[in-house]
Write a protein that holds these residues in place. Structure first.
Motif, PDB file in Angstrom:
ATOM      1  N   GLN A  39       0.840  -1.204   0.000  1.00 35.49           N
ATOM      2  CA  GLN A  39       0.000   0.000   0.000  1.00 35.49           C
ATOM      3  C   GLN A  39       0.869   1.246   0.000  1.00 35.49           C
ATOM      4  OE1 GLN A  39      -2.413  -0.884   3.401  1.00 35.49           O
ATOM      5  NE2 GLN A  39      -4.199  -1.403   2.134  1.00 35.49           N
ATOM      6  N   GLY A  40       1.966   1.165   0.746  1.00 37.74           N
ATOM      7  CA  GLY A  40       2.886   2.296   0.806  1.00 37.74           C
ATOM      8  C   GLY A  40       3.462   2.594  -0.561  1.00 37.74           C
ATOM      9  N   TYR A  41       3.842   1.520  -1.235  1.00 37.81           N
ATOM     10  CA  TYR A  41       4.424   1.704  -2.556  1.00 37.81           C
ATOM     11  C   TYR A  41       3.385   2.213  -3.543  1.00 37.81           C
ATOM     12  CZ  TYR A  41       7.333   0.899  -6.634  1.00 37.81           C
ATOM     13  OH  TYR A  41       8.055   1.076  -7.780  1.00 37.81           O
ATOM     14  N   ALA A  42       2.224   1.621  -3.452  1.00 38.84           N
ATOM     15  CA  ALA A  42       1.135   2.031  -4.347  1.00 38.84           C
ATOM     16  C   ALA A  42       0.806   3.503  -4.144  1.00 38.84           C
ATOM     17  CB  ALA A  42      -0.100   1.176  -4.084  1.00 38.84           C
ATOM     18  N   ARG A  43       0.865   3.909  -2.877  1.00 38.66           N
ATOM     19  CA  ARG A  43       0.560   5.295  -2.556  1.00 38.66           C
ATOM     20  C   ARG A  43       1.536   6.221  -3.284  1.00 38.66           C
ATOM     21  NH1 ARG A  43      -0.164   4.459   2.955  1.00 38.66           N
ATOM     22  NH2 ARG A  43       2.043   4.788   3.259  1.00 38.66           N
ATOM     23  N   ILE A  44       2.802   5.820  -3.264  1.00 35.51           N
ATOM     24  CA  ILE A  44       3.816   6.664  -3.911  1.00 35.51           C
ATOM     25  C   ILE A  44       3.601   6.677  -5.426  1.00 35.51           C
ATOM     26  CG2 ILE A  44       6.278   6.974  -4.287  1.00 35.51           C
ATOM     27  CD1 ILE A  44       6.567   5.103  -1.747  1.00 35.51           C
ATOM     28  N   THR A  86       0.976   6.151  -7.057  1.00 34.98           N
ATOM     29  CA  THR A  86      -0.236   6.886  -7.404  1.00 34.98           C
ATOM     30  C   THR A  86       0.026   8.385  -7.310  1.00 34.98           C
ATOM     31  OG1 THR A  86      -1.454   5.085  -6.398  1.00 34.98           O
ATOM     32  CG2 THR A  86      -2.672   7.091  -6.869  1.00 34.98           C
ATOM     33  N   ARG A  87       0.783   8.741  -6.315  1.00 30.63           N
ATOM     34  CA  ARG A  87       1.062  10.147  -6.103  1.00 30.63           C
ATOM     35  C   ARG A  87       1.870  10.713  -7.265  1.00 30.63           C
ATOM     36  NH1 ARG A  87       2.940  10.257  -0.496  1.00 30.63           N
ATOM     37  NH2 ARG A  87       4.931   9.716  -1.394  1.00 30.63           N
ATOM     38  N   ASP A  88       2.660   9.827  -7.911  1.00 28.82           N
ATOM     39  CA  ASP A  88       3.472  10.269  -9.044  1.00 28.82           C
ATOM     40  C   ASP A  88       2.636  11.021 -10.066  1.00 28.82           C
ATOM     41  OD1 ASP A  88       5.780   9.360  -8.112  1.00 28.82           O
ATOM     42  OD2 ASP A  88       5.875   7.551  -9.345  1.00 28.82           O
ATOM     43  N   GLU A  89       1.384  10.610 -10.184  1.00 28.29           N
ATOM     44  CA  GLU A  89       0.517  11.207 -11.190  1.00 28.29           C
ATOM     45  C   GLU A  89       0.288  12.687 -10.931  1.00 28.29           C
ATOM     46  OE1 GLU A  89      -0.425   9.575 -13.946  1.00 28.29           O
ATOM     47  OE2 GLU A  89       1.029   8.205 -13.000  1.00 28.29           O
ATOM     48  N   PHE A  90       0.460  13.070  -9.707  1.00 30.64           N
ATOM     49  CA  PHE A  90       0.074  14.443  -9.359  1.00 30.64           C
ATOM     50  C   PHE A  90       1.262  15.370  -9.164  1.00 30.64           C
ATOM     51  CE2 PHE A  90      -3.199  11.524  -7.884  1.00 30.64           C
ATOM     52  CZ  PHE A  90      -4.217  11.941  -8.707  1.00 30.64           C
ATOM     53  N   ARG A  91       2.410  14.906  -9.537  1.00 30.76           N
ATOM     54  CA  ARG A  91       3.532  15.840  -9.453  1.00 30.76           C
ATOM     55  C   ARG A  91       4.223  15.849 -10.810  1.00 30.76           C
ATOM     56  NH1 ARG A  91       8.798  13.339  -8.731  1.00 30.76           N
ATOM     57  NH2 ARG A  91       8.530  11.135  -8.248  1.00 30.76           N
ATOM     58  N   PRO A  92       4.863  16.947 -11.122  1.00 34.59           N
ATOM     59  CA  PRO A  92       5.538  17.009 -12.411  1.00 34.59           C
ATOM     60  C   PRO A  92       6.543  15.873 -12.518  1.00 34.59           C
ATOM     61  CG  PRO A  92       5.973  18.979 -11.074  1.00 34.59           C
ATOM     62  CD  PRO A  92       5.056  18.126 -10.295  1.00 34.59           C
ATOM     63  N   PHE A  93       6.541  15.257 -13.662  1.00 31.40           N
ATOM     64  CA  PHE A  93       7.420  14.109 -13.802  1.00 31.40           C
ATOM     65  C   PHE A  93       8.870  14.540 -13.871  1.00 31.40           C
ATOM     66  CE2 PHE A  93       7.612   9.704 -14.194  1.00 31.40           C
ATOM     67  CZ  PHE A  93       8.777   9.441 -14.887  1.00 31.40           C
ATOM     68  N   VAL A  94       9.662  13.876 -13.083  1.00 33.72           N
ATOM     69  CA  VAL A  94      11.083  14.201 -13.055  1.00 33.72           C
ATOM     70  C   VAL A  94      11.840  12.971 -13.507  1.00 33.72           C
ATOM     71  CG1 VAL A  94      12.973  15.040 -11.642  1.00 33.72           C
ATOM     72  CG2 VAL A  94      10.629  15.714 -11.114  1.00 33.72           C
ATOM     73  N   ILE A 104      10.172   1.717  -1.301  1.00 29.92           N
ATOM     74  CA  ILE A 104      10.973   2.211  -2.425  1.00 29.92           C
ATOM     75  C   ILE A 104      12.277   1.439  -2.507  1.00 29.92           C
ATOM     76  CG2 ILE A 104      12.283   4.199  -3.269  1.00 29.92           C
ATOM     77  CD1 ILE A 104       9.950   5.914  -2.023  1.00 29.92           C
ATOM     78  N   ILE A 105      12.878   1.211  -1.356  1.00 32.77           N
ATOM     79  CA  ILE A 105      14.134   0.459  -1.359  1.00 32.77           C
ATOM     80  C   ILE A 105      13.887  -0.956  -1.874  1.00 32.77           C
ATOM     81  CG2 ILE A 105      15.962  -0.493   0.091  1.00 32.77           C
ATOM     82  CD1 ILE A 105      15.580   2.028   1.898  1.00 32.77           C
ATOM     83  N   ALA A 106      12.801  -1.545  -1.425  1.00 35.00           N
ATOM     84  CA  ALA A 106      12.515  -2.915  -1.840  1.00 35.00           C
ATOM     85  C   ALA A 106      12.246  -3.002  -3.343  1.00 35.00           C
ATOM     86  CB  ALA A 106      11.309  -3.446  -1.060  1.00 35.00           C
ATOM     87  N   TYR A 107      11.483  -2.045  -3.885  1.00 30.73           N
ATOM     88  CA  TYR A 107      11.106  -2.118  -5.295  1.00 30.73           C
ATOM     89  C   TYR A 107      12.194  -1.590  -6.226  1.00 30.73           C
ATOM     90  CZ  TYR A 107       6.267  -3.578  -4.558  1.00 30.73           C
ATOM     91  OH  TYR A 107       5.145  -4.305  -4.260  1.00 30.73           O
ATOM     92  N   ILE A 128      15.452   7.962  -3.545  1.00 28.62           N
ATOM     93  CA  ILE A 128      14.282   7.771  -2.668  1.00 28.62           C
ATOM     94  C   ILE A 128      13.540   9.094  -2.526  1.00 28.62           C
ATOM     95  CG2 ILE A 128      13.514   7.178  -0.334  1.00 28.62           C
ATOM     96  CD1 ILE A 128      16.074   5.436  -0.091  1.00 28.62           C
ATOM     97  N   GLU A 129      14.318  10.140  -2.346  1.00 38.50           N
ATOM     98  CA  GLU A 129      13.700  11.460  -2.157  1.00 38.50           C
ATOM     99  C   GLU A 129      12.967  11.897  -3.410  1.00 38.50           C
ATOM    100  OE1 GLU A 129      16.909  13.907  -0.727  1.00 38.50           O
ATOM    101  OE2 GLU A 129      16.568  13.223   1.330  1.00 38.50           O
ATOM    102  N   GLU A 130      13.552  11.565  -4.542  1.00 38.80           N
ATOM    103  CA  GLU A 130      12.926  11.947  -5.803  1.00 38.80           C
ATOM    104  C   GLU A 130      11.595  11.209  -5.956  1.00 38.80           C
ATOM    105  OE1 GLU A 130      15.561  12.775  -8.845  1.00 38.80           O
ATOM    106  OE2 GLU A 130      14.287  11.895 -10.380  1.00 38.80           O
ATOM    107  N   ILE A 131      11.606   9.943  -5.596  1.00 36.61           N
ATOM    108  CA  ILE A 131      10.384   9.149  -5.761  1.00 36.61           C
ATOM    109  C   ILE A 131       9.326   9.580  -4.748  1.00 36.61           C
ATOM    110  CG2 ILE A 131       9.413   6.826  -5.591  1.00 36.61           C
ATOM    111  CD1 ILE A 131      12.214   5.835  -6.595  1.00 36.61           C
ATOM    112  N   ARG A 132       9.739   9.792  -3.484  1.00 31.46           N
ATOM    113  CA  ARG A 132       8.755  10.174  -2.477  1.00 31.46           C
ATOM    114  C   ARG A 132       8.337  11.629  -2.599  1.00 31.46           C
ATOM    115  NH1 ARG A 132       9.281   9.897   3.230  1.00 31.46           N
ATOM    116  NH2 ARG A 132       7.014   9.980   3.195  1.00 31.46           N
ATOM    117  N   GLY A 133       9.205  12.418  -3.245  1.00 33.70           N
ATOM    118  CA  GLY A 133       8.870  13.823  -3.409  1.00 33.70           C
ATOM    119  C   GLY A 133       9.143  14.641  -2.164  1.00 33.70           C
ATOM    120  N   VAL A 134       9.655  13.991  -1.138  1.00 40.63           N
ATOM    121  CA  VAL A 134      10.042  14.718   0.067  1.00 40.63           C
ATOM    122  C   VAL A 134      11.407  14.195   0.504  1.00 40.63           C
ATOM    123  CG1 VAL A 134       7.772  15.273   1.010  1.00 40.63           C
ATOM    124  CG2 VAL A 134       8.771  13.042   1.466  1.00 40.63           C
TER     125      VAL A 134
END
Lengths: 263, 219, 219
Positions: A164-169, A171-179, C109-112, C121-127
């Motif tokens: 769920q944690g990973y999915a959350r991230i 999913t959130r990707d969709e709402f931030r500018p892609f880097v 993130i580390i696992a995947y 990690i910071e880039e992916i989490r955005g924080v």
């Protein structure tokens, strides 16, 4: 007359006084068994040899006196009186073989046992209370040290939490500018710049793979990116006429060499 | 990381400390604690592989004849001042609540007859047991509920507690003064009155009590 | 044995108890008293003619090297457990707590994405990732340092450990459900199906990255 009456009164007052002494005692008794035990002491014999018949008589007279003094005796005192009257008759009359139920002796023996047992418990209680007691004769540690509780925290998570944690991230990707993951990407601009500097030293046919930047050939992802951009840059340079490119057959290595500049 | 802090200074490779050290440890734990501590609790706090029971044997011997004793309370252990020195401790004496005669007798009956039902207590005392009396003893933690009797109605029983043993300086309920004599005299029996409303299961009940009683004497 | 040494030699006018007895008394008083006791207080409580100071000397010697010591506190005396046994006065309780959201996400993130740098990690989490979070995961031994990345600065990477796999019942990190499965399970919402998914069927671990890559090439 008056004297007589007065005298009579005095007697009855004295009697009443004596009887009231008993009243106080009745209050102090803990039920008929307690009374019987107290009465039995007047016999001054071992409880096992006590005369239950005499005891029954004593008890009945105790109840009679209470009645005469109009003392409201609790029901259990009267039940005991009735039972003792029955016991007394059993003990006095010769045993009737046709009669069922326990004999007078058996009943008397049981009453004696009850009295002895109660007395034994009272003695035991007294002995118990006379023991060396904690806080009176024997003492515990005056300054107990507290056992400190060391809290050890273990953290836990389930696989579902993780997913769920990973999915959350994601999913959130969709709402931030892609880097871009820039360090995994070798851009065509970078490749072009790199190739321009290198082609001068490529007089003979060389595998394109040899031109990949250092450190970009181990990781498949990075190799892919570098290969693609280097290949694209090569094509650009061929277009510019600065490189020659060839591939002997499908999937064979792509080779390139610098083209002599004709100026 | 934090585990290290809790470890004894010897980084034992699962080797227990020498017995002398174990004795010191038991000494420190019992000394520091006002409440009796079981062997299991001792071992849980001592390093792995310790034999608290053996250390206790040594420790008990060491304190023989001292001003403080190592005493057994049920299945637990405690340190207590020697009884003959109680006179020194007037300052520490706690005012024990005055128990009523009914409460004292009820307590004695529970101690000597345990496990015992309320009906049995009433039978012995010849009067009904007031709720307050039992509540007071429960509150003082001198008695607690035992297992239910296997008789009709499955009445609850009462037994004495470790706190009771501790208070009266008894190692276990078998050490009650005069218990053997009382038993030998048959005074701990719950004899039904002759010709009592034959309930048929009187024998069972008697048996049950006999078993319980004999349990007291089992080593 | 040592008691002999404690025998008094001086003839006192008052018949004070033998020194061994006095030692017992001091022992009992110090044990039972909540506060440190001065020599004067000791003597006030002991029978007339006692020499508490001398008894203390003997008692102190007796407890040398034991689990309990006789210590001087100001001008008074007390008994205390030996300092080196302080660890016995602790009782460990284990409390299980849920991992924080930040920690779970970082772990995921580390696992995947392993091996992955902190910057990634910071880039992916955005924080930004707090040191505490990474430290916690390292301490739990769910992640460890992987090989350094061959990029400028050669940043350190993180990978998951065997302990992590054991905890989550995974044979290896590839057993982690991929994006496709996450979506099928309804865990990925609001994500338009990237055509890229067809691209990377190699393995789940790469899949997430493949998506990024393909999106890169779309530009």
């Amino acid at each position: 007359m008056a004297d007589n009456g007065f005298q009579e009164d005095t007697v009855s007052v004295a009697e009443r006084m004596a009887a009231e002494q008993l009243v106080v005692d009745v209050d102090g008794f803990e039920g008929p068994l307690d009374v019987l035990l107290t009465l039995s002491r007047t016999q001054k014999v071992d409880l096992r040899r006590i005369s239950v018949l005499a005891l029954a008589k004593q008890y009945l007279s105790f109840v009679e006196r209470a009645k005469a003094l109009r003392i409201e005796l609790a029901a259990d005192y009267l039940v005991m009186a009735a039972w003792l009257a029955f016991l007394k008759s059993r003990l006095l009359l010769p045993p009737d073989p046709t009669e069922e139920g326990p004999s007078g002796e058996e009943l008397a023996a049981h009453l004696a046992f009850q009295l002895e047992r109660l007395q034994a418990m009272r003695d035991a209680a007294a002995r118990l209370m006379a023991r060396d007691r904690l806080g009176r004769d024997v003492f515990a540690r005056g300054l107990p040290e507290n056992v400190t509780r060391v809290k050890k925290v273990t953290y836990t998570a389930t696989l579902l939490d993780l997913m769920q944690g990973y999915a959350r991230i994601r999913t959130r990707d969709e709402f931030r500018p892609f880097v871009m993951d820039r360090d995994a990407i070798f851009t065509m601009e970078q490749a072009l710049e790199r190739m321009r500097g290198l082609i001068g030293y490529a007089p003979s046919w060389t595998d394109l793979a040899a031109y990949l930047p250092e450190g970009w050939d181990a990781d498949p992802m990075r190799r892919r990116s570098a290969t693609a951009s280097t290949f694209a840059a090569t094509l650009e340079l061929v277009k510019e006429g600065r490189l020659e490119i060839r591939q002997t057959e499908t999937f064979a290595p792509i080779e390139l060499r610098g083209k002599d500049r004709t100026q | 990381m934090t585990e290290e802090a809790g470890k004894p200074r010897e980084e034992s490779l699962f080797e227990a400390p020498p017995m002398g050290e174990q004795e010191r440890m038991v000494e420190a734990i019992l000394f520091a604690t006002a409440e009796p501590v079981t062997v299991r609790e001792l071992e849980a706090r001592m390093p792995h592989g310790c034999d608290a029971a053996e250390a206790l044997v040594h420790l008990r011997k060491r304190y023989e004849g001292r001003g403080v004793h190592v005493v057994k309370v049920g299945d637990a252990w405690a340190m207590r001042t020697a009884a003959d020195l109680g006179f020194l401790m007037q300052k520490e004496t706690v005012e024990t609540r005055k128990l009523s005669r009914a409460a004292i007798e009820t307590l004695a009956i529970i101690a000597y007859h345990q496990p015992v039902t309320r009906a049995e207590i009433e039978e012995i005392r010849g009067v009904s047991v007031s709720r307050g009396t039992v509540d007071q003893l429960l509150e003082m933690e001198w008695i607690r509920f035992g297992r239910r009797k296997m008789t009709p109605g499955r009445p609850v029983t009462f037994v004495v507690t470790q706190g009771f043993l501790d208070h009266f300086g008894l190692e276990n309920a078998r050490d009650l003064p005069g218990l053997k004599e009382l038993r030998a005299a048959g005074l701990l029996e719950n004899r039904p009155p002759p010709g009592a409303l034959g309930l048929g299961d009187e024998d069972d009940e008697d048996e049950g009590i006999d078993v319980d009683q004999s349990e007291l004497f089992e080593e």
